[in-house]
Design a protein around this motif. Structure first.
Motif, short mmCIF file in Angstrom:
data_model
loop_
_atom_site.label_atom_id
_atom_site.label_comp_id
_atom_site.label_asym_id
_atom_site.label_seq_id
_atom_site.Cartn_x
_atom_site.Cartn_y
_atom_site.Cartn_z
N GLY A 149 -7.72 -5.76 -3.57
CA GLY A 149 -7.26 -4.54 -2.91
C GLY A 149 -8.16 -3.36 -3.21
O GLY A 149 -9.23 -3.50 -3.80
N ALA A 150 -7.71 -2.20 -2.82
CA ALA A 150 -8.48 -0.98 -3.06
C ALA A 150 -8.60 -0.73 -4.56
O ALA A 150 -7.62 -0.82 -5.29
N ASP A 151 -9.81 -0.41 -5.01
CA ASP A 151 -9.99 -0.13 -6.43
C ASP A 151 -9.46 1.26 -6.77
O ASP A 151 -9.22 2.09 -5.90
N ILE A 152 -9.27 1.51 -8.06
CA ILE A 152 -8.66 2.76 -8.51
C ILE A 152 -9.48 3.98 -8.09
O ILE A 152 -8.93 4.99 -7.65
N PHE A 153 -10.81 3.88 -8.18
CA PHE A 153 -11.64 5.02 -7.80
C PHE A 153 -11.46 5.36 -6.33
O PHE A 153 -11.38 6.55 -5.95
N THR A 154 -11.37 4.33 -5.48
CA THR A 154 -11.14 4.57 -4.06
C THR A 154 -9.79 5.25 -3.83
O THR A 154 -9.68 6.19 -3.04
N LEU A 155 -8.77 4.78 -4.54
CA LEU A 155 -7.45 5.38 -4.40
C LEU A 155 -7.44 6.83 -4.86
O LEU A 155 -6.82 7.69 -4.23
N VAL A 156 -8.15 7.12 -5.95
CA VAL A 156 -8.23 8.50 -6.43
C VAL A 156 -8.93 9.39 -5.40
O VAL A 156 -8.48 10.51 -5.12
N ARG A 157 -10.02 8.88 -4.83
CA ARG A 157 -10.75 9.66 -3.83
C ARG A 157 -9.88 9.94 -2.61
O ARG A 157 -9.80 11.08 -2.13
N VAL A 158 -9.21 8.91 -2.12
CA VAL A 158 -8.36 9.08 -0.94
C VAL A 158 -7.14 9.94 -1.27
O VAL A 158 -6.67 10.72 -0.44
N VAL A 209 2.03 -0.23 -6.01
CA VAL A 209 2.00 -1.48 -5.24
C VAL A 209 1.04 -2.48 -5.88
O VAL A 209 1.26 -3.70 -5.79
N LYS A 210 0.01 -2.01 -6.54
CA LYS A 210 -0.96 -2.91 -7.15
C LYS A 210 -0.32 -3.78 -8.23
O LYS A 210 -0.78 -4.89 -8.49
N VAL A 211 0.75 -3.27 -8.86
CA VAL A 211 1.40 -4.03 -9.93
C VAL A 211 2.82 -4.46 -9.55
O VAL A 211 3.40 -5.34 -10.18
N PHE A 212 3.39 -3.81 -8.52
CA PHE A 212 4.76 -4.15 -8.09
C PHE A 212 4.80 -4.09 -6.57
O PHE A 212 5.00 -3.04 -5.97
N HIS A 213 4.58 -5.24 -5.95
CA HIS A 213 4.40 -5.30 -4.50
C HIS A 213 5.55 -4.73 -3.67
O HIS A 213 5.29 -4.10 -2.63
N PRO A 214 6.82 -4.92 -4.06
CA PRO A 214 7.91 -4.37 -3.22
C PRO A 214 7.84 -2.86 -3.01
O PRO A 214 8.50 -2.34 -2.11
N PHE A 215 7.05 -2.17 -3.82
CA PHE A 215 6.94 -0.72 -3.64
C PHE A 215 6.22 -0.37 -2.34
O PHE A 215 6.18 0.79 -1.94
N ALA A 216 5.68 -1.38 -1.66
CA ALA A 216 5.07 -1.14 -0.35
C ALA A 216 6.10 -0.62 0.64
O ALA A 216 5.75 0.09 1.59
N TRP A 217 7.37 -0.97 0.41
CA TRP A 217 8.43 -0.43 1.28
C TRP A 217 8.52 1.09 1.13
O TRP A 217 8.85 1.79 2.10
N VAL A 218 8.27 1.59 -0.07
CA VAL A 218 8.28 3.04 -0.29
C VAL A 218 7.13 3.67 0.48
O VAL A 218 7.29 4.74 1.09
N THR A 219 5.97 3.02 0.47
CA THR A 219 4.83 3.52 1.23
C THR A 219 5.17 3.64 2.71
O THR A 219 4.89 4.66 3.35
N MET A 220 5.78 2.59 3.24
CA MET A 220 6.14 2.59 4.66
C MET A 220 7.21 3.63 4.95
O MET A 220 7.12 4.38 5.93
N GLY A 221 8.24 3.68 4.10
CA GLY A 221 9.34 4.62 4.32
C GLY A 221 8.90 6.07 4.21
O GLY A 221 9.28 6.91 5.04
N ALA A 222 8.09 6.36 3.20
CA ALA A 222 7.62 7.74 3.01
C ALA A 222 6.78 8.19 4.19
O ALA A 222 6.92 9.32 4.68
#
Length: 262
Positions: A149-158, A209-222
């Motif tokens: 998946g996306a690396d931490i540096f990419t996530l920080v930049r975005v 999400v990188k460590v707890f996949h179900p949190f992707a629902w939070v991403t979608m909901g937010a």
């Protein structure tokens, strides 16, 4: 935060000069166009990442985007997902087979690079820093490693781009919406505040999400609630700017049923 007398500093759209109303309208129109393009980009980026239909974005697509598929390389995920329509099967399948066979340099130079040059370099030529440059071997080799998946540096930049950019967008939209006559007042305040809460939840959910996949629902909901808040503020603002009558409390305060603006 009562619903009684109007606050002394509150101004309804009908009390604003036409020049300011035109400014607000122009800003709302351009921001809505930008938001629409952003949604199209998000859909194009994530839909099909998990190997499903490229015409629908799913929970699994977000998990793969942030946590990786755990089943192959980023290059394989791209070829089976968002890039599946960019190459015909007789060209994409040999690339996948090459990756699974160990991605050796000799075969890359002989068989893979010509396909990459033909199909991919119009976009992946290094001119866009946000898109992988497929013109050099080092980048290609990294893309053949296991997809995490996306690396931490990419996530920080975005993250910092989103936090700054969306904060400005919702500040502008919220400022315009603050002139709307909405009751109860607490509901109006909630609508203004919700996008910032959703933005924060959305950003932090990427990391979780990188460590707890179900949190992707939070991403979608937010993201969905943030979009609905934008749409609600936009529609109410545009309607009251040009189409609705002056609210009675505003007209009574000014002693006229129709406001004279200029």
């Amino acid at each position: 935060m009562t619903d009684g007398a109007l606050h002394r500093h509150y101004l309804h759209y009908s009390e604003l000069p036409y020049s300011m109303r035109v400014l607000y309208t122009a800003a709302l129109l351009v921001l809505s166009l930008g938001y629409l393009f952003a949604l199209v980009y998000i859909f194009h980026t994530y839909a099909g990442r998990a190997g499903g239909s490229p015409n629908m974005m799913s929970y699994d697509d977000l998990v793969v985007a942030y946590a990786g598929s755990g089943k192959g390389s980023r290059l394989e995920s791209a070829l089976r997902g968002p890039m599946s329509t960019m190459l015909p099967p007789d060209e994409s399948q040999p690339i996948v087979a090459w990756v699974q066979a160990g991605a050796d340099r000799a075969r890359y130079d002989k068989d893979i690079k010509p396909v990459i040059d033909k199909r991919c370099m119009s976009c992946h030529d290094g001119s866009n820093p946000h898109i992988a440059n497929l013109g050099n071997w080092e980048t290609m080799k990294k893309l053949t490693e296991q997809d995490t998946g996306a690396d931490i540096f990419t996530l920080v930049r975005v993250s910092h781009i989103h936090l700054f950019g969306l904060t400005f967008i919702f500040f502008i939209v919220g400022l315009i919406f603050s002139h709307a006559y909405v009751r109860p007042v607490w509901f109006k305040c909630v609508v203004i505040a919700v996008p910032y809460v959703c933005l924060t939840c959305d950003i932090f959910s990427w990391y979780i999400v990188k460590v707890f996949h179900p949190f992707a629902w939070v991403t979608m909901g937010a993201g969905a609630v943030m979009g609905m808040s934008f749409a609600l503020m936009w529609l109410i603002s545009m309607y009251q700017l040009w189409f609705s009558k002056t609210p009675k409390p505003v007209a009574q305060r000014s002693g006229a049923e129709t406001m004279i603006v200029g």
